[in-house]
Design an enzyme around this catalytic site. Structure first.
Site, PDB file in Angstrom:
ATOM      1  CG  ASP A 223      -0.966  -2.789   3.633  1.00  0.00           C
ATOM      2  OD1 ASP A 223      -0.394  -3.348   2.497  1.00  0.00           O
ATOM      3  OD2 ASP A 223      -2.330  -2.495   3.690  1.00  0.00           O
TER       4      ASP A 223
ATOM      5  CD  GLU B 113       1.940  -1.465  -0.209  1.00  0.00           C
ATOM      6  OE1 GLU B 113       1.407  -2.175  -1.297  1.00  0.00           O
ATOM      7  OE2 GLU B 113       1.274  -1.251   0.739  1.00  0.00           O
TER       8      GLU B 113
END
Ligand code: MG
Length: 756
Positions: free
Chosen positions: A461, A503
């Protein structure tokens, strides 16, 4: 033998005068007749006029053999021409004639007939009926399903999705052809979405036990489905024991180095003392928050002077023994302080406001330009975030955007890229990140999931923010993280490398640089390409995809381009495509025929729509498994569900029963990708087509299998010439037919042919 003709006058002369009169023979000429051309051929739809030229020295007659052949006149004299047309032919091949007859007279000997052959091809339209090879069960592709644990499937009826719910639905995922699941964060959390991790070392009890998690992993592996965990490395949750311990004792906590802490953030950043900034002077995103420690307040007598005369407004506070004043009820300037609330200041000269007060506050004070307790924007003045402590006798610059409480004592501040509930983790100097205690603690938990639970990879993330968008720092950190996890993965007995996708939500030109750290990143520009393509112009599709692939490979040999439409942080694809079912289906066909590693976001395969306008939950809608709503995990998204969407038409049960459903388009093309190595991991090259509505490419496998993929993205039928053999269609969306070398695709239609 030509009969002799004796004129009557001669007979009379012979009778009366016995005069012999000799007959004059007429001159007979041979007719000339040449015709060009003597063959005419027409296409099925060809009704054009074709000219037949005739050269002759006499009259001629024209006769056609069939009613579908038309001539413009039936006769002529001397040199001339005849126009021949035909009717359109929707039947078989056919042929006929136009015959030019010569004509005889007393003096002309007719020429032999000349025959013009007329042919017209019949329609040989071949409707494309796909006949793919049967799938042998060996999933060759690398297609991942992004799954939100909390809203996928609920096995125990508590309204929250769970591990057993996923395990119960593995057949669904297997039927969708996916080879991996990216699970939303599985750890204990204070939120529904779980991106604020409170304990990396175990699982969220709402989702089940560690044993349930292990059972899910084993069952998925049995179906050829890998498990990728979502790891949030940038920050923990503020409910994490590490952070709670720091809050309780900032100086003495064993975890104080796990977080980005400072008593004077601005000064520390300016001095380059904040490792998290990696030399940057301002964060890419985020702000500092008070830990709430220290004695922020004051008890005693103070003099306040607010200076409103300059652009930079200030407040100066001094300790004093002067007599305290009461609040000025006619004031234009106010303090909001302690338990007293609003206190009016006195204007002692133009735009200078002062007062002496007995103060008792535990949190400090604010300056206000109104007593309106709805606190209108811009009327509240405080200090800057992380720089709001007043020093007696020195002016403090006022700020009405952040307007942090002006304090008397010094708090400890922590940095958070996102909001205050997600304190950033501190990995120290980036080139030695793996030596930091936070890295080692989080890495130890990753080791547990890799070694003891057998997970196959990670989705990482928010990798941009680990070191505040400083690319070289983030590259270095990710490389250290990858090397650590890959070493553990090898120790666990694997011969391949662990999968890891980041990401890095950025333009392609920046995103590609993150491949220096990890083998895959999400290509956030791909769906924009899909949308513009489905807008009707497909000309740039192949080159754009090849640019992604080539430029990722340029960063590292083992690069894997992860393509997807949308994820849990974006408006739904169906919403972006205007809820246009034909476009949603073709988007699926594009995704699953394009090289790279496709990701399907939970609900995308069912046509779920939703935007973030009313809350993120509306793009994270639970799966409606059957028309009755069984196992629908609505509580997993705080019951924030667009109920108008959850109709029977969009349930899995309803789409199972509809062979033309979006779900079945996903299944068809995913199975195709799993069946043909050329699609699963072949090389893309442009195929020649005509017209901007066509995206067409070849996919070629390393062992020579070759497919032709053609998409017509127009909302009407279009035809293009195709030079390849179209006799072996293996997939079809919409309608397709070909006649000769012309391929016609219906609106938003896609077809795949096997060439070799
Ligand atoms: Mg449950």
């Amino acid at each position: 033998m030509r009969r002799a003709i004796f004129p009557l006058a001669c007979l009379l002369i012979v009778a009366s005068q016995a005069f012999s009169c000799k007959e004059k023979e007429p001159e007979i000429v041979q007719q000339t007749l040449s015709v060009s051309p003597t063959t005419l051929s027409f296409e099925p739809e060809d009704v054009s006029a074709k000219l037949v030229n005739i050269s002759s020295n006499a009259t001629w007659l024209v006769e056609q053999s069939a009613s579908w052949i038309k001539v413009d006149k039936g006769s002529g004299d001397g040199n001339g021409s005849v126009t021949v047309t035909v009717e359109a032919n929707s039947g078989d091949d056919r042929s006929g004639t136009v015959t030019i007859h010569g004509s005889s007279t007393l003096t002309v000997k007719a020429a032999p007939d000349v025959v013009v052959t007329v042919t017209q091809r019949g329609k040989h339209v071949v409707e494309v009926v796909p006949n793919p090879a049967s799938f042998d069960g060996n999933k060759r592709a690398s297609t991942t399903y992004q799954l939100l644990i909390y809203s996928f499937a609920d096995s125990d009826g508590d309204g929250v999705g769970d591990f057993k719910g996923i395990q119960d639905r593995l057949d669904y995922l297997d039927g969708l052809g996916v080879t991996a699941l990216w699970l939303s964060p599985a750890h204990p959390t204070s939120s529904y979405h779980a991106y604020d991790v409170n304990d990396y070392s175990t699982v969220n009890p709402l989702y089940g036990t560690e044993e349930d998690f292990k059972n899910l992993i084993d069952a998925a592996h049995a179906k050829g489905i890998k498990i990728y965990m979502d790891y949030v490395l940038n920050h923990s949750g503020s409910g994490n024991d590490w952070f709670e311990d720091v809050k309780a004792d900032p100086e003495g906590s064993a975890y104080k180095d796990f977080y980005v802490l400072s008593k004077s953030p601005d000064a520390d950043v300016a001095a380059g003392l904040v490792d998290n900034y990696a030399g940057a002077r301002s964060p890419g995103m985020g702000s500092w928050h008070s830990l709430g420690d220290g004695d922020l307040g004051y008890k005693g007598k103070l003099h306040f002077k607010v200076d409103w005369t300059k652009t930079t407004k200030t407040v100066t506070v001094t300790e004093t023994t002067e007599v305290a004043q009461s609040s000025n009820p006619a004031a234009k300037m106010w303090l909001y302080i302690g338990s007293v609330g609003n206190v009016g200041l006195y204007e002692t000269s133009t735009n200078i406001f002062e007062i002496t007060l007995n103060v008792d506050t535990s949190w400090g004070f604010l300056v206000r330009t109104t007593t309106d307790n709805s606190w209108p924007a811009g009327t509240k003045y405080g200090g800057k975030a992380g720089d709001s402590r007043v020093t007696f006798g020195q002016p403090l610059a006022l700020d009405n955007s952040t307007a942090a409480d002006i304090t008397f004592g010094q708090a400890t501040y922590y940095f958070a890229s996102f909001d205050a509930s997600m304190p950033d983790l501190n990995y120290g100097p980036y080139d030695k990140a793996s030596e930091s205690p936070a890295f080692q603690a989080v890495a130890a938990t990753a080791d547990k999931w890799i070694k003891d639970f057998g997970i196959d990879g990670f989705r990482l993330d928010a990798v941009l923010w680990i070191y505040q968008s400083v690319i070289k720092a983030n590259q270095s950190f990710l490389s250290q993280w990858y090397d650590h996890c890959n070493a553990t993965y090898k120790e666990a007995g694997h011969s391949d490398n662990i999968f890891m996708v980041g990401e890095a939500w950025e333009d392609h030109s920046t995103e590609k640089l993150y491949y220096k750290g990890i083998p895959s990143c999400f290509e956030f520009n791909y769906f924009s390409l899909v949308k513009s393509t489905l807008g009707g112009n497909a000309t740039g599709y192949v080159s754009a995809v090849n640019t992604y692939l080539t430029e990722h490979k340029a960063q590292r040999d083992d690069a894997i381009t992860s393509i997807f439409m949308t994820n849990h942080d974006q408006d739904r694809a169906a919403s972006d495509l205007g809820k246009n079912a034909a476009k949603e289906k073709q988007a699926a066909a594009l995704l699953l025929t394009t090289p790279g590693k496709p990701f399907i976001y939970q609900g995308e395969e069912l046509g779920y729509w939703g935007t973030k306008a009313n809350g993120d939950e509306y793009v994270r809608t639970p799966i409606l498994w059957d028309k009755a709503g069984k196992d629908c995990a609505k509580k997993g998204v705080n019951n924030k569900v667009d109920n108008s969407m959850l109709t029977s038409a969009i349930s899995v049960e309803a789409q199972d029963a509809d062979s033309g459903s979006l779900l079945n388009v996903y299944r068809t093309f995913s199975r195709l990708r799993n069946t043909y190595p050329a699609l699963a991991d072949g090389t893309m090259s442009a195929a020649p087509v005509s017209g901007s509505s066509f995206a067409a490419w070849y996919m070629t496998s390393s062992d020579g299998q070759k497919l032709l993929v053609v998409h017509n993205v127009a909302s009407s039928s279009r035809t293009t010439a195709v030079t390849d053999d179209m006799s072996k269609p293996v997939a079809l969306l919409g309608t397709a037919s070909y006649e000769g070398s012309n391929l016609t695709l219906g609106p938003n239609s896609s077809v795949v042919f096997q060439l070799k």
